[in-house]
Motif scaffolding. Structure first.
Motif, short mmCIF file in Angstrom:
data_model
loop_
_atom_site.label_atom_id
_atom_site.label_comp_id
_atom_site.label_asym_id
_atom_site.label_seq_id
_atom_site.Cartn_x
_atom_site.Cartn_y
_atom_site.Cartn_z
N MET A 287 0.85 -1.19 0.00
CA MET A 287 0.00 0.00 0.00
C MET A 287 0.88 1.24 0.00
SD MET A 287 -3.01 1.02 2.68
CE MET A 287 -3.96 -0.41 2.20
N TRP A 288 0.65 2.14 -0.92
CA TRP A 288 1.51 3.31 -1.03
C TRP A 288 1.35 4.26 0.15
CZ3 TRP A 288 1.20 5.26 -6.76
CH2 TRP A 288 1.67 4.26 -7.61
N GLY A 289 0.07 4.58 0.46
CA GLY A 289 -0.17 5.53 1.53
C GLY A 289 0.06 4.90 2.88
N ARG A 290 0.82 5.58 3.73
CA ARG A 290 1.04 5.07 5.09
C ARG A 290 -0.29 5.11 5.84
NH1 ARG A 290 4.55 9.12 4.06
NH2 ARG A 290 6.70 8.59 3.55
N GLY A 291 -0.78 3.97 6.26
CA GLY A 291 -2.02 3.95 7.01
C GLY A 291 -3.27 3.98 6.16
N GLY A 292 -3.12 3.94 4.83
CA GLY A 292 -4.28 3.88 3.95
C GLY A 292 -4.66 5.23 3.35
N HIS A 293 -5.38 5.16 2.26
CA HIS A 293 -5.89 6.37 1.61
C HIS A 293 -7.10 5.99 0.78
CE1 HIS A 293 -3.49 4.53 -1.60
NE2 HIS A 293 -4.24 5.20 -2.45
N ASP A 294 -7.91 6.98 0.44
CA ASP A 294 -9.01 6.81 -0.49
C ASP A 294 -8.60 7.43 -1.82
OD1 ASP A 294 -10.69 5.60 1.42
OD2 ASP A 294 -11.34 7.55 2.16
N ALA A 295 -9.36 7.14 -2.88
CA ALA A 295 -9.07 7.71 -4.19
C ALA A 295 -10.37 8.08 -4.89
CB ALA A 295 -8.28 6.72 -5.05
N ALA B 1 -11.07 9.36 7.73
CA ALA B 1 -9.85 10.05 8.18
C ALA B 1 -8.67 9.90 7.24
CB ALA B 1 -9.47 9.53 9.57
N TYR B 2 -8.90 9.30 6.08
CA TYR B 2 -7.80 9.03 5.17
C TYR B 2 -7.52 10.21 4.25
CZ TYR B 2 -8.58 4.10 6.37
OH TYR B 2 -8.73 2.91 7.04
N PRO B 3 -6.26 10.38 3.84
CA PRO B 3 -6.00 11.31 2.74
C PRO B 3 -6.66 10.78 1.47
CG PRO B 3 -4.03 10.04 3.24
CD PRO B 3 -5.03 9.72 4.31
N VAL B 4 -6.90 11.67 0.52
CA VAL B 4 -7.65 11.30 -0.67
C VAL B 4 -6.87 11.70 -1.93
CG1 VAL B 4 -9.83 11.53 -1.93
CG2 VAL B 4 -9.81 11.67 0.57
N LEU B 5 -6.57 10.70 -2.75
CA LEU B 5 -5.97 10.95 -4.06
C LEU B 5 -7.10 11.34 -5.02
CD1 LEU B 5 -3.58 10.76 -6.10
CD2 LEU B 5 -4.30 8.39 -6.49
#
Length: 198
Positions: free
Chosen positions: A1-9, A95-99
């Motif tokens: 997984m690229w994002g540390r701790g997960g991410h949405d897209a 709570a995830y960052p979003v691409l």
């Protein structure tokens, strides 16, 4: 997984492609539609959730992106801000960052997305720089995407810039991303450059 701790897209694909012979999302690179390509590149980042925002031609485009969550934007004609707002609503409370990516950049490649993730530390958004502009693809903090509901009516990439106004985002440069597909002339130029199938 690229994002540390997960991410949405989120893949923004609601544009109506006015003036083109067929929907821009259906133009192809190596036989793969721009829509399918954008979704594939987003999937390669291993998001926790992947949304595809459709508007114009949604009924005919939806079968191209099976296995994703489709968000329909009935007000797509008002601009990209309305699609960002739909995505923000669908991801509210996460709570995830979003691409956030778009479909009309034929020069987008995996290595650029990797650089966005490498530059992200959670302290600010990470955006793409091309020419004199800052825009998508962008890796947004969840609080930045949440601002999208306030952007109704803001035109084009100005909607993206409002998300990080005053926040001093980090930027990853790739000038080739300034080549966008929106007019018949853009299509013809991209075909001549070998960036779209003829």
């Amino acid at each position: 997984m690229w994002g540390r701790g997960g991410h949405d897209a989120v893949v923004l694909a609601a544009d109506g492609s006015a003036g083109l012979e067929k929907p821009m999302q259906r133009l192809t690179i190596g036989g793969e539609t721009l829509l399918q390509r954008a979704v594939r590149l987003a999937k390669e980042t291993c998001p926790t959730r992947l949304l595809v925002v459709l508007g114009a031609h949604a009924e005919s485009l939806a079968p191209l992106v099976t296995g994703t969550t489709i968000v329909f934007n009935p007000t797509w004609e008002s601009g990209v801000a309305s699609s960002l707002a739909r995505a923000a609503t669908a991801l509210a409370g996460r709570a995830y960052p979003v691409l956030v990516t778009v479909v009309d950049q034929p020069c987008l490649a995996t290595d650029h997305l990797q650089k966005l993730f490498a530059a992200y530390d959670g302290s600010c958004d990470v955006v793409s720089a091309y020419g004199e502009a800052l825009g998508p693809p962008a890796l947004l903090r969840p609080q930045s995407l949440a601002l999208a509901g306030t952007l109704q009516g803001v035109p084009g990439d100005a909607a993206f810039r409002r998300l990080w106004a005053g926040a001093h985002p980090a930027a990853v440069r790739r000038d080739a991303l300034s080549r966008r597909i929106g007019t018949p002339e853009d299509v013809a130029d991209a075909i001549r450059a070998g960036l779209l199938d003829g």
